[in-house]
Design a protein around this motif. Structure first.
Motif, PDB file in Angstrom:
ATOM      1  N   VAL A 170       6.824   0.585  -1.080  1.00 42.91           N
ATOM      2  CA  VAL A 170       7.112   2.003  -1.324  1.00 42.91           C
ATOM      3  C   VAL A 170       6.158   2.573  -2.368  1.00 42.91           C
ATOM      4  O   VAL A 170       5.644   3.691  -2.229  1.00 42.91           O
ATOM      5  N   PHE A 171       5.917   1.811  -3.426  1.00 39.74           N
ATOM      6  CA  PHE A 171       5.003   2.269  -4.472  1.00 39.74           C
ATOM      7  C   PHE A 171       3.592   2.494  -3.923  1.00 39.74           C
ATOM      8  O   PHE A 171       2.963   3.534  -4.187  1.00 39.74           O
ATOM      9  N   LEU A 176       0.717   5.753  -4.246  1.00 46.18           N
ATOM     10  CA  LEU A 176      -0.736   5.564  -4.236  1.00 46.18           C
ATOM     11  C   LEU A 176      -1.365   6.023  -2.921  1.00 46.18           C
ATOM     12  O   LEU A 176      -2.589   5.953  -2.767  1.00 46.18           O
ATOM     13  N   ASP A 177      -0.514   6.457  -1.968  1.00 46.75           N
ATOM     14  CA  ASP A 177      -0.994   7.009  -0.699  1.00 46.75           C
ATOM     15  C   ASP A 177      -1.946   6.060   0.025  1.00 46.75           C
ATOM     16  O   ASP A 177      -2.987   6.476   0.548  1.00 46.75           O
ATOM     17  N   GLY A 182      -1.531  -0.151   2.415  1.00 43.31           N
ATOM     18  CA  GLY A 182      -0.574  -0.364   1.332  1.00 43.31           C
ATOM     19  C   GLY A 182       0.691  -1.038   1.820  1.00 43.31           C
ATOM     20  O   GLY A 182       1.281  -1.874   1.120  1.00 43.31           O
ATOM     21  N   ALA A 183       1.126  -0.689   3.038  1.00 38.18           N
ATOM     22  CA  ALA A 183       2.334  -1.302   3.601  1.00 38.18           C
ATOM     23  C   ALA A 183       2.141  -2.797   3.821  1.00 38.18           C
ATOM     24  O   ALA A 183       3.046  -3.595   3.566  1.00 38.18           O
ATOM     25  N   VAL A 184       0.953  -3.182   4.288  1.00 34.82           N
ATOM     26  CA  VAL A 184       0.669  -4.606   4.505  1.00 34.82           C
ATOM     27  C   VAL A 184       0.548  -5.338   3.175  1.00 34.82           C
ATOM     28  O   VAL A 184       1.100  -6.431   2.995  1.00 34.82           O
ATOM     29  N   LEU A 185      -0.158  -4.740   2.228  1.00 37.22           N
ATOM     30  CA  LEU A 185      -0.230  -5.345   0.892  1.00 37.22           C
ATOM     31  C   LEU A 185       1.164  -5.480   0.282  1.00 37.22           C
ATOM     32  O   LEU A 185       1.421  -6.392  -0.505  1.00 37.22           O
ATOM     33  N   GLY A 186       2.058  -4.589   0.697  1.00 36.78           N
ATOM     34  CA  GLY A 186       3.407  -4.589   0.168  1.00 36.78           C
ATOM     35  C   GLY A 186       4.196  -5.841   0.474  1.00 36.78           C
ATOM     36  O   GLY A 186       5.116  -6.189  -0.270  1.00 36.78           O
ATOM     37  N   PHE A 187       3.855  -6.534   1.579  1.00 34.26           N
ATOM     38  CA  PHE A 187       4.531  -7.819   1.815  1.00 34.26           C
ATOM     39  C   PHE A 187       3.636  -9.012   1.497  1.00 34.26           C
ATOM     40  O   PHE A 187       4.123 -10.119   1.260  1.00 34.26           O
ATOM     41  N   VAL A 188       2.328  -8.810   1.453  1.00 34.43           N
ATOM     42  CA  VAL A 188       1.422  -9.915   1.134  1.00 34.43           C
ATOM     43  C   VAL A 188       1.516 -10.302  -0.348  1.00 34.43           C
ATOM     44  O   VAL A 188       1.664 -11.486  -0.694  1.00 34.43           O
TER      45      VAL A 188
END
Length: 428
Positions: A170-171, A176-177, A182-188
């Motif tokens: 979410v952040f 950070l748009d 960002g969504a993939v980095l969010g779980f990696v």
């Protein structure tokens, strides 16, 4: 005086349910954010990447977690033996996780361009490949904790991972748009971090791999058992997710996004049976080791009946308010998800009964049966998807999956019934 103290089994189910509920809630909230920010197309691409990631973790973890659950529960009274198994499992998880990460990294361009015709997926898959060794370690630790029935620690790790994935994603997406990247980095990022943290929970059961340790067959036993588990799990995962992948192949990422919304709500029906399965697995293993077969049959009957009734009530409720939920949460653009949702609920209501005892085969020492049945069911599901998706789109995918789930459930219970009557010589 009334005694409201919960039994050990009920406390374990409670913690297992809390961890799964947190996972489902995090998954739902994240999909809401991604659906609103990225639209059906962006959500579709993310779903394809995440589906490939989850499938890859089956091979990265290589069934070692399930093997540790079995052996730790079986040798719970032999501390030295359990330490050898857990240490072997950790070594094996690093090896298999690293190997799977390399494979996905090398195949990312082929998967993205030649299979799904979405070239921008390639760099997302390469980033995803980095976290495979860490998710393998995480699953090995969770398997050991499950074997010890240390469900509070199990739940803490699971909840921490899912909550962190939600917050980081979410952040990165909202503040950070960074969109899909960002969504993939969010779980990696959380997967790598929590994989390292998980080692802390296993530290007291790790021993240095000396010469004697390396010469014994424990690591081989863990990998052999894990091999059949990963076959069953990976085939099972393909079986329950092939619809999304084939929608991406035959249709487009927007249709994948619609179907992903239906799948989100389906997670609610799998919560309770999945939570119960984590508890029935070590219980069945221990009772089987003691040859208390009657207790196992009694457990199977009680659990499956209760799970079916709960799932049925939940499905009827979701059928009644599903359209309103989709409109309220995701918006009118996602309404095509409603009919597939109704169709999928039928199959998952029936399949939930087996989910609650899904590790039966491995728990009683017949792990090969799980992947054999799963393979036949996967073939049926693939054939049905090939037949229905080009003609009926995402509705055809739902019909194919729901039909194959019903067939799979009937086959599983027929095998279990035959096993109980012929092998254990019990009346059912």
């Amino acid at each position: 005086m009334f005694n409201f103290k919960l039994s050990k089994t009920m406390r374990d189910v409670q913690w297992s349910f809390i961890s799964l509920a947190t996972a489902s809630l995090s998954h739902l909230l994240l999909r809401i954010v991604l659906g609103r920010e990225l639209g059906p197309s962006g959500l579709g691409v993310y779903t394809l990447v995440f589906t490939i990631y989850i499938f890859g973790t089956q091979f990265a973890a290589f069934g070692i977690g399930a093997a540790l659950t079995k052996y730790v529960a079986e040798f719970n009274d032999d501390l030295a033996k359990t330490k050898e198994y857990i240490s072997s499992g950790m070594i094996g998880s690093v090896i298999t996780g690293s190997a799977m990460g390399i494979i996905l990294y090398l195949l990312s361009d082929t998967i993205s361009t030649n299979i799904f015709n979405i070239p921008e997926m390639a760099y997302l898959l390469k980033i995803t490949a980095l976290c495979f060794p860490f998710i393998a370690i995480n699953k090995a630790v969770l398997g050991a904790l499950n074997g010890f029935r240390s469900m509070k620690a199990f739940a803490f790790i699971d909840i921490a991972l899912n909550a962190t994935v939600l917050l980081v994603s979410v952040f990165l997406v909202l503040f950070l748009d960074m969109n899909i990247f960002g969504a993939v980095l969010g779980f990696v990022i959380p997967t790598i971090f929590l994989g390292l943290i998980a080692i802390f929970f296993a530290r007291s059961n790790l021993i240095y791999p000396n010469k004697t340790f390396l010469q014994n067959d424990i690591l081989r036993n863990v990998l052999r058992f894990g091999f059949y588990v990963v076959l069953g799990n990976s085939i099972g995962y393909i079986y329950t997710n092939i619809d999304s992948l084939m929608i991406g192949y035959y249709l487009n990422e927007t249709d994948v996004g619609f179907y992903a919304v239906a799948a989100i709500f389906i997670q609610g029906i799998t919560l309770i049976p999945s939570a119960i399965q984590r508890i029935t697995s070590p219980i069945i293993t221990k009772n089987h080791a003691k040859k208390e077969y009657g207790s196992i049959v009694k457990l199977l009957k009680s659990v499956t009946l209760k799970v079916f009734l709960i799932s049925l009530l939940f499905s009827l409720f979701l059928m009644a308010i599903g359209k309103t939920l989709i409109l309220t949460i995701f918006g009118e653009v996602f309404l095509p998800a409603y009919l597939p949702l109704i169709i999928l609920l039928i199959g998952y209501t029936i399949y939930s009964t087996f989910m609650s005892i899904g590790t039966f085969y491995s728990s009683v020492g017949h792990v090969k049966l799980s992947y054999k049945v799963a393979l036949l069911s996967a073939i049926l599901n693939i054939v049905l998807n090939i037949a229905f998706i080009p003609k009926y789109g995402i509705i055809g995918a739902a019909i194919a999956t729901s039909t194959s789930l019903v067939v799979l459930t009937l086959v599983h219970f027929a095998i279990i019934r035959h096993f109980v009557r012929r092998v254990w010589k019990l009346k059912v």
